[in-house]
Design a protein around this motif. Structure first.
Motif, PDB file in Angstrom:
ATOM      1  N   ALA A 200       0.830  -1.207   0.000  1.00 19.53           N
ATOM      2  CA  ALA A 200       0.000   0.000   0.000  1.00 19.53           C
ATOM      3  C   ALA A 200       0.864   1.256   0.000  1.00 19.53           C
ATOM      4  O   ALA A 200       2.022   1.220   0.412  1.00 19.53           O
ATOM      5  CB  ALA A 200      -0.919   0.004   1.208  1.00 19.53           C
ATOM      6  N   LYS A 201       0.262   2.335  -0.455  1.00 18.57           N
ATOM      7  CA  LYS A 201       1.008   3.588  -0.505  1.00 18.57           C
ATOM      8  C   LYS A 201       0.664   4.511   0.660  1.00 18.57           C
ATOM      9  O   LYS A 201       1.374   5.454   0.942  1.00 18.57           O
ATOM     10  CB  LYS A 201       0.734   4.317  -1.825  1.00 18.57           C
ATOM     11  N   ASN A 202      -0.466   4.258   1.289  1.00 19.37           N
ATOM     12  CA  ASN A 202      -0.853   5.077   2.442  1.00 19.37           C
ATOM     13  C   ASN A 202      -1.799   4.291   3.348  1.00 19.37           C
ATOM     14  O   ASN A 202      -2.125   3.138   3.057  1.00 19.37           O
ATOM     15  CB  ASN A 202      -1.491   6.389   1.972  1.00 19.37           C
ATOM     16  N   THR A 203      -2.211   4.938   4.406  1.00 20.07           N
ATOM     17  CA  THR A 203      -3.017   4.231   5.402  1.00 20.07           C
ATOM     18  C   THR A 203      -4.333   3.722   4.820  1.00 20.07           C
ATOM     19  O   THR A 203      -4.754   2.600   5.096  1.00 20.07           O
ATOM     20  CB  THR A 203      -3.309   5.156   6.595  1.00 20.07           C
ATOM     21  N   ALA A 204      -4.950   4.553   4.003  1.00 18.72           N
ATOM     22  CA  ALA A 204      -6.200   4.117   3.386  1.00 18.72           C
ATOM     23  C   ALA A 204      -5.967   2.840   2.589  1.00 18.72           C
ATOM     24  O   ALA A 204      -6.777   1.917   2.618  1.00 18.72           O
ATOM     25  CB  ALA A 204      -6.753   5.218   2.483  1.00 18.72           C
ATOM     26  N   GLY A 205      -4.829   2.797   1.906  1.00 17.60           N
ATOM     27  CA  GLY A 205      -4.494   1.617   1.121  1.00 17.60           C
ATOM     28  C   GLY A 205      -4.290   0.391   1.986  1.00 17.60           C
ATOM     29  O   GLY A 205      -4.669  -0.721   1.614  1.00 17.60           O
ATOM     30  N   ILE A 206      -3.706   0.588   3.139  1.00 19.30           N
ATOM     31  CA  ILE A 206      -3.517  -0.531   4.072  1.00 19.30           C
ATOM     32  C   ILE A 206      -4.862  -1.160   4.380  1.00 19.30           C
ATOM     33  O   ILE A 206      -5.055  -2.369   4.259  1.00 19.30           O
ATOM     34  CB  ILE A 206      -2.858  -0.048   5.387  1.00 19.30           C
ATOM     35  N   VAL A 207      -5.795  -0.316   4.761  1.00 22.01           N
ATOM     36  CA  VAL A 207      -7.117  -0.815   5.130  1.00 22.01           C
ATOM     37  C   VAL A 207      -7.775  -1.517   3.952  1.00 22.01           C
ATOM     38  O   VAL A 207      -8.287  -2.632   4.068  1.00 22.01           O
ATOM     39  CB  VAL A 207      -8.018   0.333   5.625  1.00 22.01           C
ATOM     40  N   TYR A 208      -7.731  -0.880   2.810  1.00 20.85           N
ATOM     41  CA  TYR A 208      -8.379  -1.427   1.623  1.00 20.85           C
ATOM     42  C   TYR A 208      -7.814  -2.795   1.270  1.00 20.85           C
ATOM     43  O   TYR A 208      -8.542  -3.766   1.090  1.00 20.85           O
ATOM     44  CB  TYR A 208      -8.211  -0.469   0.453  1.00 20.85           C
ATOM     45  N   ARG A 209      -6.502  -2.859   1.185  1.00 21.35           N
ATOM     46  CA  ARG A 209      -5.873  -4.112   0.787  1.00 21.35           C
ATOM     47  C   ARG A 209      -6.048  -5.185   1.840  1.00 21.35           C
ATOM     48  O   ARG A 209      -6.272  -6.352   1.528  1.00 21.35           O
ATOM     49  CB  ARG A 209      -4.383  -3.886   0.506  1.00 21.35           C
ATOM     50  N   ALA A 210      -5.955  -4.789   3.091  1.00 16.44           N
ATOM     51  CA  ALA A 210      -6.115  -5.767   4.166  1.00 16.44           C
ATOM     52  C   ALA A 210      -7.506  -6.386   4.087  1.00 16.44           C
ATOM     53  O   ALA A 210      -7.671  -7.594   4.241  1.00 16.44           O
ATOM     54  CB  ALA A 210      -5.893  -5.121   5.520  1.00 16.44           C
ATOM     55  N   MET A 211      -8.497  -5.565   3.822  1.00 13.59           N
ATOM     56  CA  MET A 211      -9.851  -6.103   3.792  1.00 13.59           C
ATOM     57  C   MET A 211     -10.054  -6.953   2.555  1.00 13.59           C
ATOM     58  O   MET A 211     -10.713  -7.983   2.601  1.00 13.59           O
ATOM     59  CB  MET A 211     -10.862  -4.962   3.837  1.00 13.59           C
ATOM     60  N   LYS A 212      -9.508  -6.524   1.459  1.00 13.85           N
ATOM     61  CA  LYS A 212      -9.683  -7.292   0.228  1.00 13.85           C
ATOM     62  C   LYS A 212      -8.966  -8.629   0.288  1.00 13.85           C
ATOM     63  O   LYS A 212      -9.454  -9.636  -0.194  1.00 13.85           O
ATOM     64  CB  LYS A 212      -9.189  -6.495  -0.984  1.00 13.85           C
TER      65      LYS A 212
ATOM     66  N   LYS B 197     -20.797  11.192   6.250  1.00 15.81           N
ATOM     67  CA  LYS B 197     -21.821  10.221   5.897  1.00 15.81           C
ATOM     68  C   LYS B 197     -21.517   8.835   6.441  1.00 15.81           C
ATOM     69  O   LYS B 197     -22.414   8.083   6.800  1.00 15.81           O
ATOM     70  CB  LYS B 197     -21.982  10.153   4.371  1.00 15.81           C
ATOM     71  N   LEU B 198     -20.247   8.498   6.478  1.00 19.02           N
ATOM     72  CA  LEU B 198     -19.885   7.155   6.930  1.00 19.02           C
ATOM     73  C   LEU B 198     -19.556   7.129   8.425  1.00 19.02           C
ATOM     74  O   LEU B 198     -19.284   6.075   8.988  1.00 19.02           O
ATOM     75  CB  LEU B 198     -18.699   6.633   6.117  1.00 19.02           C
ATOM     76  N   GLY B 199     -19.550   8.307   9.018  1.00 20.76           N
ATOM     77  CA  GLY B 199     -19.243   8.364  10.435  1.00 20.76           C
ATOM     78  C   GLY B 199     -17.789   8.065  10.742  1.00 20.76           C
ATOM     79  O   GLY B 199     -17.453   7.569  11.805  1.00 20.76           O
ATOM     80  N   ALA B 200     -16.921   8.377   9.800  1.00 15.52           N
ATOM     81  CA  ALA B 200     -15.494   8.079   9.984  1.00 15.52           C
ATOM     82  C   ALA B 200     -14.755   9.308  10.488  1.00 15.52           C
ATOM     83  O   ALA B 200     -15.212  10.432  10.323  1.00 15.52           O
ATOM     84  CB  ALA B 200     -14.886   7.607   8.667  1.00 15.52           C
ATOM     85  N   LYS B 201     -13.611   9.021  11.112  1.00 22.26           N
ATOM     86  CA  LYS B 201     -12.828  10.118  11.664  1.00 22.26           C
ATOM     87  C   LYS B 201     -11.628  10.471  10.779  1.00 22.26           C
ATOM     88  O   LYS B 201     -11.020  11.517  10.955  1.00 22.26           O
ATOM     89  CB  LYS B 201     -12.321   9.765  13.070  1.00 22.26           C
ATOM     90  N   ASN B 202     -11.277   9.576   9.893  1.00 25.81           N
ATOM     91  CA  ASN B 202     -10.170   9.860   8.980  1.00 25.81           C
ATOM     92  C   ASN B 202     -10.306   8.992   7.726  1.00 25.81           C
ATOM     93  O   ASN B 202     -11.250   8.215   7.599  1.00 25.81           O
ATOM     94  CB  ASN B 202      -8.824   9.614   9.672  1.00 25.81           C
ATOM     95  N   THR B 203      -9.350   9.140   6.836  1.00 23.14           N
ATOM     96  CA  THR B 203      -9.462   8.465   5.546  1.00 23.14           C
ATOM     97  C   THR B 203      -9.480   6.947   5.699  1.00 23.14           C
ATOM     98  O   THR B 203     -10.244   6.252   5.027  1.00 23.14           O
ATOM     99  CB  THR B 203      -8.296   8.876   4.638  1.00 23.14           C
ATOM    100  N   ALA B 204      -8.622   6.460   6.601  1.00 21.74           N
ATOM    101  CA  ALA B 204      -8.610   5.009   6.828  1.00 21.74           C
ATOM    102  C   ALA B 204      -9.993   4.532   7.251  1.00 21.74           C
ATOM    103  O   ALA B 204     -10.472   3.486   6.800  1.00 21.74           O
ATOM    104  CB  ALA B 204      -7.583   4.656   7.887  1.00 21.74           C
ATOM    105  N   GLY B 205     -10.632   5.332   8.105  1.00 12.69           N
ATOM    106  CA  GLY B 205     -11.965   4.985   8.569  1.00 12.69           C
ATOM    107  C   GLY B 205     -12.978   4.981   7.439  1.00 12.69           C
ATOM    108  O   GLY B 205     -13.887   4.155   7.411  1.00 12.69           O
ATOM    109  N   ILE B 206     -12.835   5.900   6.515  1.00 11.50           N
ATOM    110  CA  ILE B 206     -13.730   5.933   5.365  1.00 11.50           C
ATOM    111  C   ILE B 206     -13.675   4.594   4.643  1.00 11.50           C
ATOM    112  O   ILE B 206     -14.694   3.965   4.372  1.00 11.50           O
ATOM    113  CB  ILE B 206     -13.331   7.058   4.379  1.00 11.50           C
ATOM    114  N   VAL B 207     -12.475   4.151   4.357  1.00  5.65           N
ATOM    115  CA  VAL B 207     -12.296   2.904   3.618  1.00  5.65           C
ATOM    116  C   VAL B 207     -12.868   1.735   4.417  1.00  5.65           C
ATOM    117  O   VAL B 207     -13.629   0.922   3.892  1.00  5.65           O
ATOM    118  CB  VAL B 207     -10.802   2.652   3.324  1.00  5.65           C
ATOM    119  N   TYR B 208     -12.524   1.686   5.685  1.00  7.46           N
ATOM    120  CA  TYR B 208     -12.975   0.575   6.525  1.00  7.46           C
ATOM    121  C   TYR B 208     -14.492   0.499   6.567  1.00  7.46           C
ATOM    122  O   TYR B 208     -15.090  -0.549   6.330  1.00  7.46           O
ATOM    123  CB  TYR B 208     -12.414   0.737   7.930  1.00  7.46           C
TER     124      TYR B 208
END
Lengths: 217, 217
Positions: A200-212, B197-208
């Motif tokens: 992943a390139k950033n934290t959002a990516g970590i979450v996305y890839r981990a879930m996928k 809308k998603l009730g997230a606190k940051n970008t990682a939360g959005i994805v999750y």
DNA sequence: GGAAAAATCAGGGAAAACCCGTAGAAGTTT
DNA sequence: AAACTTCTACGGGTTTTCCCTGATTTTTCC
């Protein structure tokens, strides 16, 4: 307890008759609507003849169970739908549950099961046999897991998994450091390693890839 | 029919005693293993004391139910796992079923239910109460929920969904702005709205949250 | 045709994440 | 005993996100 008004859409008259006989034995259940296909059922309902529960055959001429379910759910969401079918094809089950069917009945179920399903749907809004539950579970697993791990080693260490979970819970670096009794630097390192391992390139990516990848369960 | 050997991991002695009394009444069920936490249970099993079914409390010291389930399924996949819990939090249910739990029992279930669950799991490999089935269904139903959502509106606009997808693809604000031919401010606004809308606190939360809610496939 | 929803844009500043590289301690494996 | 893994930690940056307080222009809907 109130009467449950039931409708049925099935193209086989004999089958409808059988259902009628079964339902007649339960004084609480009232078959108020019979149709030989989905369109007929919908027409009747639109004319104000509204049942609480409808039994809908999957395979019907003119308008099949799938389309009927979709339309009913769009226009009469309060009507509970029990799908009737001979096949127990997994795909269908998942798909129908997804578009809003409230339950799924195999045509070779015995009489008590049908009655029980109707009561259950009327009261709780759903009915699932063990068979269907199993398929649902399989469906859940299928949807969440990606078969081949294209990326290299996604096996995370305990600590990394811990950090990953906290990331999902929207902890900041400082929050995690406090919670795990380590320095922020350490958390940053773990996050960096997570990025590497998951590609992943950033934290959002970590979450996305981990879930996928199904790393996150 | 064979005896079903059962193990239990729960940190409350009294609760374990209660279970023992319940299971004692069924001659077919034999409680052969008691542990006060997940690690104890695993240790005992590794020493050859292998039950057919284990009841595992979710909240335990040392090693909780989640971790225990994961480890057991990895090393002893043939052991059926029934999760015991007081909370019926949806998250946990899906989570656990996904990592391989064979069933889920609320601690306030009555005695017959426990016994039935054990039999069912031993025979069919799973046990689902209506409650759990419902949650599973909810898990299957991604997107398209009921129109008026009390729990905060998770219906995203086209643009928001677009931004969401780019976030998952690890675009930065600047990248997205360029790709969508809008200013970075606009992207920031969309991201902020996504958080709301998603009730997230940051970008990682959005994805999750987006993935958990099924907004994202 | 007016209201509501959606999409667009902005400045300034604080907070958090991200990027380099490096590296010791403790435990495990070979 | 050497190699490897994991967890830990640091310095000194740059980049990105997040927060606050605004705003104007479409598009959509009743």
């Amino acid at each position: 307890m109130n009467t449950i008004n039931v409708g049925i859409a099935d193209d086989h008259l004999l089958f409808r008759e059988g259902i009628r006989l079964i339902l007649d034995r339960d004084p609480q259940v009232q078959l108020i609507l019979e149709a030989s296909n989905g369109q007929e059922l919908i027409d009747a309902i639109e004319q104000g003849n509204q049942p609480d529960v409808v039994l809908v055959d999957l395979k019907m001429p003119v308008k099949d169970g799938m389309e009927t379910t979709r339309e009913l759910k769009a226009n009469f969401p309060e009507i509970k739908i029990l799908i009737l079918t001979m096949m127990d094809q997994d795909d269908y089950i998942l798909h129908l549950l997804d578009i809003g069917a409230n339950g799924y009945l195999l045509k070779n179920s015995d009489a008590q099961v049908v009655v029980k399903a109707i009561h259950n749907v009327a009261q709780n809004g759903f009915y699932f046999s063990d068979q269907v539950s199993q398929v649902m579970l399989a469906g859940l697993k299928r949807k969440r897991k990606t078969p081949p791990a294209l990326t290299g080693d996604t096996r995370l260490t305990e600590r990394e998994r811990e950090v990953l979970e906290l990331i999902c819970k929207e902890y900041t670096t400082a929050d995690m450091a406090e919670k795990l009794f380590v320095s922020e630097r350490t958390i940053e390192t773990h996050r960096k390693n997570l990025m590497e391992k998951l590609g992943a390139k950033n934290t959002a990516g970590i979450v996305y890839r981990a879930m996928k990848e199904g790393v996150l369960e």
